[in-house]
Design an enzyme around this catalytic site. Structure first.
Site, PDB file in Angstrom:
ATOM      1  N   ASP A 257      42.480  41.937  38.262  1.00 36.22           N
ATOM      2  CA  ASP A 257      41.100  41.928  38.760  1.00 36.22           C
ATOM      3  C   ASP A 257      41.051  41.815  40.282  1.00 36.22           C
ATOM      4  O   ASP A 257      42.012  41.365  40.921  1.00 36.22           O
ATOM      5  CB  ASP A 257      40.347  40.717  38.190  1.00 36.22           C
ATOM      6  CG  ASP A 257      39.995  40.906  36.726  1.00 36.22           C
ATOM      7  OD1 ASP A 257      40.511  41.858  36.107  1.00 36.22           O
ATOM      8  OD2 ASP A 257      39.218  40.080  36.209  1.00 36.22           O
ATOM      9  N   HIS A 418      45.396  38.634  39.204  1.00 35.03           N
ATOM     10  CA  HIS A 418      44.661  39.158  40.362  1.00 35.03           C
ATOM     11  C   HIS A 418      45.667  39.767  41.336  1.00 35.03           C
ATOM     12  O   HIS A 418      46.542  39.056  41.841  1.00 35.03           O
ATOM     13  CB  HIS A 418      43.854  38.044  41.034  1.00 35.03           C
ATOM     14  CG  HIS A 418      42.764  37.500  40.148  1.00 35.03           C
ATOM     15  ND1 HIS A 418      43.014  36.567  39.162  1.00 35.03           N
ATOM     16  CD2 HIS A 418      41.440  37.800  40.074  1.00 35.03           C
ATOM     17  CE1 HIS A 418      41.879  36.302  38.525  1.00 35.03           C
ATOM     18  NE2 HIS A 418      40.909  37.032  39.053  1.00 35.03           N
TER      19      HIS A 418
HETATM   20 ZN    ZN Z   1      36.875  38.779  39.580  1.00 39.33          ZN
END
Ligand code: ZN
Length: 458
Positions: A257, A418
């Protein structure tokens, strides 16, 4: 009248306690010593009229000084000479640095660190005479006044320090199964023996036909039997086979993400090496701007480009309108870059987020949006494995542990990471190796993939 006869004995200067020579250590205080002088004889002796002194003494300089005293009484006078010797009777000192007394066994070229100093003559280091006798060394120095200082020290012939050894090449080497492991060796040096690379013994075997982790040990001993070793880790891996349609296979969906970012290309390189396809839920916030080429690369290399948020600002949860305005913006951006209209999405904060309560005026926006996105043809994905990289975890090791400790025998795992965090990207290679070695297959998310939906909290 009679004339008395007065018997007068001979009269002269009477000198007692006069020193012809006085010795004085330099820098001490010089005091005149004129002795005891009177004029007369042993019956009667009177003080002299005056004493005149000639000459001087410089107590800061070693040498002989001549002083003369002239005693006067009426018209008579007597001169006496006195020698004042200013002497240096203090021995110089020698300091030897202990560490310089250490030497390698049989070492010939000894280099002792010695300082000699004399209070009067100053630095005498270059006057020191060094005599070596077996395992003893004597240092001797003499000052200008002939004061001698001598000290004998033991020479410590020994080699107790371990050699230094360093790997050539990386400490962890990856070899694809049935590939070739090339031994790069190591280098070793020793304080006493110099380069001892040729004495390195290598142990351990790599079976490149079997997936696994292997250790190669490099050990070296110097001539005094001090040893040191290093190890190299060799990981024999297999490439991912995403077209593996075996129904019993356990699948890992790696998802990233908040990117792309500065580490996404590095991540794509790793994924390519193992033929792993992943899913990128992209944004257009902050640092992720300016990485359009990376999105295109990921798309071309077969990864799924999912939609996360244009702004990644939780105020998008004010209403359906604000949410979809943001979602369509990122959808359009991705389409402009890849030519493909993505309908795979992940809500910022996940569908279970509670942060949306701060914006939605009690409308339970997540319960609404989860239905609305499906109605509009999107499919949203949450996760069932969190790497922790958005929270407390800030090391690659911990990211790796968090992920693999969550893997079990379920048929599918959707992992949240991430790619704007380097330590998280750095953990991916080991996660892949672990997954492949433990019977998992890596796949990108598609519209048919398991969604790992969370329980709704708003
Ligand atoms: Zn996010």
């Amino acid at each position: 009248m009679s004339l008395g006869i007065i018997l007068v004995k001979d009269e002269d200067f009477q000198v007692k306690d006069f020193k012809d020579t006085i010795e004085l250590v330099y820098n001490s205080t010089y005091q005149e010593d004129i002795g005891n002088v009177c004029y007369g004889n042993k019956d009667k002796c009177v003080d002299v009229d005056e004493v005149c002194k000639e000459g001087f003494v410089d107590t800061t300089k070693v040498g002989e000084y001549k002083i003369s005293y002239t005693y006067k009484y009426k018209d008579k006078s007597l001169t006496k000479e006195q020698i004042v010797k200013v002497i240096d009777n203090v021995k110089p000192v020698i300091e030897v640095e202990d560490s310089s007394l250490k030497a390698c066994p049989k070492e010939k070229d000894l280099n002792f660190k010695v300082k000699a100093y004399d209070e009067y003559d100053g630095d005498l280091t270059d006057q020191v005479i060094e005599t070596i006798n077996d395992d003893k060394v004597t240092f001797k120095v003499s000052d200008k006044s002939g004061n001698v200082y001598e000290v004998t020290k033991d020479i410590n012939y020994s080699d107790t320090g371990a050699p230094k050894i360093a790997l050539k090449g990386d400490a962890t080497v990856y070899v694809v199964v049935n590939g070739t492991y090339k031994e790069q060796g190591a280098e070793a040096t020793d304080d006493c023996d110099g380069d001892i690379s040729s004495k390195i013994e290598i142990s351990g075997k790599v079976d490149t036909s079997t997936v696994g982790t292997y250790k190669i040990t490099y050990k070296v001993k110097d001539s005094s039997n001090n040893s040191k070793s290093v190890t190299r880790t060799v990981k024999v891996y297999q490439k991912n086979n995403s077209s593996n349609n075996n129904n019993t296979s356990k699948v890992i969906y790696l998802t990233f993400d908040d990117g792309p970012g500065p580490y996404t290309n590095q991540l794509l390189d790793i994924l390519k090496k193992y033929n792993v396809k992943a899913t990128f839920f992209v944004t257009n916030q902050g640092i992720t701007k300016g990485y359009d080429d990376v999105i295109l690369r990921a798309y071309k290399e077969g990864h799924t480009i999912g939609l996360h948020s244009m702004t990644h600002n939780y105020s998008i949860y004010r209403s359906s309108e604000t949410y979809f305005e943001d979602l369509y913006a990122i959808q359009e951006k991705v389409k402009r870059i890849t030519g493909h209209t993505s309908t795979i999405i992940r809500f910022p904060g996940g569908s279970s987020n509670t942060v949306s309560r701060s914006y939605d005026n009690g409308t339970k926006i997540m319960s609404k949006l989860t239905k609305e996105v499906e109605a509009k043809g999107f499919k949203y994905f949450d996760w069932n494995v969190s790497s922790g990289d958005a929270g407390q975890t800030t090391s690659s090791k911990q990211v790796y542990k968090n992920i693999i400790n969550s893997l079990g025998s379920k048929s599918s795992y959707v992992v949240l990471q991430h790619d704007i965090k380097k330590y998280s990207v750095d953990a991916v290679e080991d996660v892949i190796i672990y997954g492949l070695a433990n019977g998992y297959t890596f796949k990108p998310l598609t519209m048919d993939s398991p969604t790992a939906h969370h329980h709704l909290n708003n």
